[in-house]
Design a protein around this motif. Sequence first.
Motif: not given
Length: 273
Positions: A197-205
Motif C-alpha cells: 500500500a506504500q508503493e506509490a508514495e515510496l516510488r515518488d520519494d
Amino acid sequence: MPGGRAAIALAVGIAFLGGVAAGEAPEPSLSAVLKLDDVISVMHDEGLRYAKDLEDDMLDGQGGQFFHDEVDRIYDPDRMVVFVENALAEGLSDAQRRDAIAFFGTDLGQRILSLENAARVAMSDPAVEEIARAAHDDILDTGDRRLGAVTRFVEVNDLVDRNVASALGSNFRFFRGLADGRGARTSDREILADVWAQEAELRDDTESWLFAFLLMAYRPLSDTELDAYVTYSETDGGQALNAAIFAGFDAMYLSISEDLGRAAARAMAGSDI
C-alpha cells in the motif's frame, strides 16, 4: 555505483585476486577499488541513525541495553560488507571483474566513487537534502543536458525500480521480524498488503531523492566524464556489476531489517515486563 537506499556469507575479506605470474604485481582487490569499506561506513552510520529514530518512535527512547547491543551486532561493518563481497564474487565473471577494476581503478573512477560517498553523507543532513531536491525540481522539464545524462544513467541501471523493490522488501522483512519477535499471528499476506500500500508514495520519494542525490554527486564531473560513466554502465561488465551490487545490498538490507524488527519486538516485550 549507487546501491539501495534503505537507499550479506562465506568468509570475510574475499580478495578477488586473479592469477599472478611470478614477478608481476598482484591485481588490486575489487573491494578496495570500489571503496567498499567507505560505502559500508556510510551505511553503518545511516543505520545507527535509523535505529535511534526507531527507538525514539517505537520504544519511547527506552530500548535499553539489549536493543543497543542488538543494533551494534546488526550494523557490524565486518558483517555488512561480506554480503556485498559474496555477491560480487558470485555475480561477476573474471572478465567482468577485470572490467570493473579497469574502469573504477582510474582517476575518474576513483573520483566518481568519492563523489558518490561524499554526496550520500551530505544528504544525511535534512537541510542539504531539501536543497538538493529543490535543485532537481528547478530543472524539471527544462531540457537540461545534465538532467538528461543523469536520467539516462538511472534508466540504464534501472535504479528507480531496483531501489523501490529493495525498500519494499526491507519493509516487509522488518514487519515480519517484528511480528515474529512479538509472537503475533500475522500472515505474510497481511504484511505484504500493508507494505504494498506504500508503493506509490515510496516510488515518488525514491525517484525524487535519487535524482537529487545523483545531480549533486556528479555536479563536479564534466559532461564528457559523466558520459564515460554512463557508457561503462551500458556495457556487459557495467550491467553485471550493477546487478551484483544490488544483489549484495538487497541481501544485506533484508537481513538487517528482519533482525532489527525482531530486536525491536523483543525490546518492547522486555519493557512490558
